[in-house]
Scaffold this active site. Structure first.
Site, PDB file in Angstrom:
ATOM      1  N   TYR A  53       0.833  -1.209   0.000  1.00  0.00           N
ATOM      2  CA  TYR A  53       0.000   0.000   0.000  1.00  0.00           C
ATOM      3  C   TYR A  53       0.867   1.259   0.000  1.00  0.00           C
ATOM      4  O   TYR A  53       1.970   1.256   0.548  1.00  0.00           O
ATOM      5  CB  TYR A  53      -0.892   0.022   1.237  1.00  0.00           C
ATOM      6  CG  TYR A  53      -2.023  -0.967   1.248  1.00  0.00           C
ATOM      7  CD1 TYR A  53      -2.325  -1.760   0.146  1.00  0.00           C
ATOM      8  CD2 TYR A  53      -2.810  -1.130   2.384  1.00  0.00           C
ATOM      9  CE1 TYR A  53      -3.357  -2.679   0.188  1.00  0.00           C
ATOM     10  CE2 TYR A  53      -3.853  -2.046   2.433  1.00  0.00           C
ATOM     11  CZ  TYR A  53      -4.116  -2.822   1.335  1.00  0.00           C
ATOM     12  OH  TYR A  53      -5.149  -3.721   1.384  1.00  0.00           O
ATOM     13  N   SER A 236     -13.360  -3.942   0.760  1.00  0.00           N
ATOM     14  CA  SER A 236     -14.245  -3.276  -0.205  1.00  0.00           C
ATOM     15  C   SER A 236     -15.721  -3.498   0.106  1.00  0.00           C
ATOM     16  O   SER A 236     -16.515  -3.827  -0.788  1.00  0.00           O
ATOM     17  CB  SER A 236     -13.932  -3.732  -1.638  1.00  0.00           C
ATOM     18  OG  SER A 236     -12.633  -3.356  -2.021  1.00  0.00           O
ATOM     19  N   LEU A 238     -17.877  -1.388   0.540  1.00  0.00           N
ATOM     20  CA  LEU A 238     -18.654  -0.385  -0.194  1.00  0.00           C
ATOM     21  C   LEU A 238     -18.406  -0.481  -1.693  1.00  0.00           C
ATOM     22  O   LEU A 238     -18.762   0.424  -2.446  1.00  0.00           O
ATOM     23  CB  LEU A 238     -18.304   1.024   0.305  1.00  0.00           C
ATOM     24  CG  LEU A 238     -18.594   1.291   1.776  1.00  0.00           C
ATOM     25  CD1 LEU A 238     -18.146   2.701   2.163  1.00  0.00           C
ATOM     26  CD2 LEU A 238     -20.082   1.106   2.078  1.00  0.00           C
ATOM     27  N   GLY A 241     -16.536   2.326  -3.222  1.00  0.00           N
ATOM     28  CA  GLY A 241     -17.297   3.573  -3.195  1.00  0.00           C
ATOM     29  C   GLY A 241     -18.578   3.561  -3.994  1.00  0.00           C
ATOM     30  O   GLY A 241     -19.388   4.493  -3.885  1.00  0.00           O
ATOM     31  N   LEU A 243     -21.255   1.861  -3.573  1.00  0.00           N
ATOM     32  CA  LEU A 243     -22.449   1.797  -2.729  1.00  0.00           C
ATOM     33  C   LEU A 243     -22.677   3.061  -1.915  1.00  0.00           C
ATOM     34  O   LEU A 243     -23.702   3.191  -1.236  1.00  0.00           O
ATOM     35  CB  LEU A 243     -22.363   0.573  -1.814  1.00  0.00           C
ATOM     36  CG  LEU A 243     -22.520  -0.761  -2.559  1.00  0.00           C
ATOM     37  CD1 LEU A 243     -22.088  -1.929  -1.688  1.00  0.00           C
ATOM     38  CD2 LEU A 243     -23.950  -0.952  -3.041  1.00  0.00           C
ATOM     39  N   GLY A 245     -22.991   5.866  -3.450  1.00  0.00           N
ATOM     40  CA  GLY A 245     -23.802   6.670  -4.358  1.00  0.00           C
ATOM     41  C   GLY A 245     -23.034   7.773  -5.049  1.00  0.00           C
ATOM     42  O   GLY A 245     -23.592   8.470  -5.918  1.00  0.00           O
ATOM     43  N   LYS A 246     -21.748   7.961  -4.713  1.00  0.00           N
ATOM     44  CA  LYS A 246     -21.027   9.104  -5.281  1.00  0.00           C
ATOM     45  C   LYS A 246     -20.741   8.957  -6.763  1.00  0.00           C
ATOM     46  O   LYS A 246     -20.468   9.947  -7.442  1.00  0.00           O
ATOM     47  CB  LYS A 246     -19.731   9.354  -4.518  1.00  0.00           C
ATOM     48  CG  LYS A 246     -18.690   8.248  -4.614  1.00  0.00           C
ATOM     49  CD  LYS A 246     -17.483   8.605  -3.739  1.00  0.00           C
ATOM     50  CE  LYS A 246     -16.442   7.504  -3.704  1.00  0.00           C
ATOM     51  NZ  LYS A 246     -15.329   7.847  -2.785  1.00  0.00           N
TER      52      LYS A 246
END
Length: 347
Positions: A53, A236, A238, A241, A243, A245-246
């Site tokens: 990372y 993950s 979401l 990202g 989920l 909504g962005k």
């Protein structure tokens, strides 16, 4: 924050785990340290990272930067003992880390020493193998998965060598427990069998992708997880990202992960938008934040699971941490189940 037992380790950890993979790319050190501080305030004391990372993308010049950022926080705060830290050794094929060498005795020993140094610590609580040498069906490889090339004898011999090396590291006090990531049901069963037969360290966690949009874990691995008391560390949750909504309407906000990785690791498909819209509609109809609903769903599964929550701002993290107090009603669970049947594998 509510604490849960981490499998058979004897450790009690927060029911949400702090993700770190944007620290050093989308987030600078000050922003990362602010996230750690906020997580501490909210009762989180479980953190996941990896030697390769930050991501999005993984670059040779940034490999190890996230661990260094965390290590600097430990140095400055003096609060290493307040945290349960999980990190990961990069698997075979990642050319930016040790030229893509496989997981073996020599590479494992060097990788652990590197993480200890960067994290400024004498021990790692959970040391994980990022993906198996033989490959797997994760990272969207399920669509063309072909295990017919695998060499069973070589795989098992490597597993035994790695377990013996991990045993040395545990006895030396450099790691407390070990876990796996992006593994399969057969692979995990072999790791567990060999450990039991040889009296070697037992895998204690499995970190695989899991979310409303990615539910490969729901069958054979779920059964293994329950019967072996093996917690899923869900990454993950979401769906990068989606989920939140962005990205709804196929947009790409400035500074978002999608601005760096347009396909979000293969998650952008023609099918995904209707599925996302469906889950966003469920959240709206019940007055829920979609991020919190998505995380609460993962935490509610009928197998031991801890969602790994990553964010690129303290505001995002604050919202996500609110999921720890949310329980989804049977009605919401039924609507989610119906949506999953309509869009079972959107990417």
């Amino acid at each position: 924050m509510r604490k849960v037992s981490l499998g058979r380790t004897g450790l009690e950890v927060s029911c949400l785990c702090l993700g770190t993979m944007t620290w050093g790319s989308q987030n600078d050190q000050d922003e990362a340290h602010a996230q750690i501080d906020l997580a501490c305030e909210r009762g989180v004391q479980f953190m996941d990272t990896a030697e390769m990372y930050p991501v999005a993308p993984v670059l040779a010049e940034t490999v190890g930067r996230t661990e260094r950022i965390i290590g600097n926080w430990f140095r400055d705060s003096g609060r290493r003992k307040d945290w349960i830290v999980a990190t990961k050794m990069t698997g075979e094929g990642m050319k930016t880390v040790r030229e893509g060498e496989p997981v073996c005795r020599d590479s494992l020993l060097r990788a652990v020493e590197g993480s200890l140094r960067r994290l400024r610590t004498d021990y790692i609580d959970i040391y994980q193998l990022h993906w198996p040498n033989r490959g797997s069906y994760h990272f969207r490889k399920n669509w063309a998965y072909d295990p017919s090339h695998q060499d069973r004898a070589a795989t098992l011999a490597n597993m035994e060598e790695v377990l013996e090396t991990l045993d040395e590291l545990v006895k030396a006090g450099k790691i407390r427990h070990f876990g796996l990531s992006n593994e399969t049901a057969w692979g995990m069963a072999q790791w567990l069998r060999l450990a039991e037969e040889k009296g070697l360290p037992r895998a204690q966690t499995l970190q695989n992708e899991y979310s409303l949009l990615c539910r490969l874990y729901d069958t054979d691995l779920a059964e293994l997880s329950v019967n072996e008391n093996l917690p899923l560390l869900a990454y993950s949750p979401l769906a990068a990202g989606l989920l939140s909504g962005k990205y709804a309407g196929d947009v790409t906000p400035d500074g978002s992960r999608r601005s760096r990785s347009p396909e979000l690791g293969g998650r952008i498909t023609p099918r995904v938008w209707e599925a996302v819209s469906g889950y966003l509609a469920i959240a709206k109809a019940h007055g829920l934040d979609p991020v919190q609903m998505a995380l609460a769903f993962v935490a509610s599964r009928p197998f031991p699971v801890i969602p790994i929550v990553g964010a690129t701002s303290t505001a995002q993290l604050e919202t996500a941490l609110g999921a720890a107090d949310l329980t989804l009603s049977p009605e919401i669970q039924a609507e989610i189940a119906a949506m999953h049947k309509a869009y079972p594998m959107p990417f």
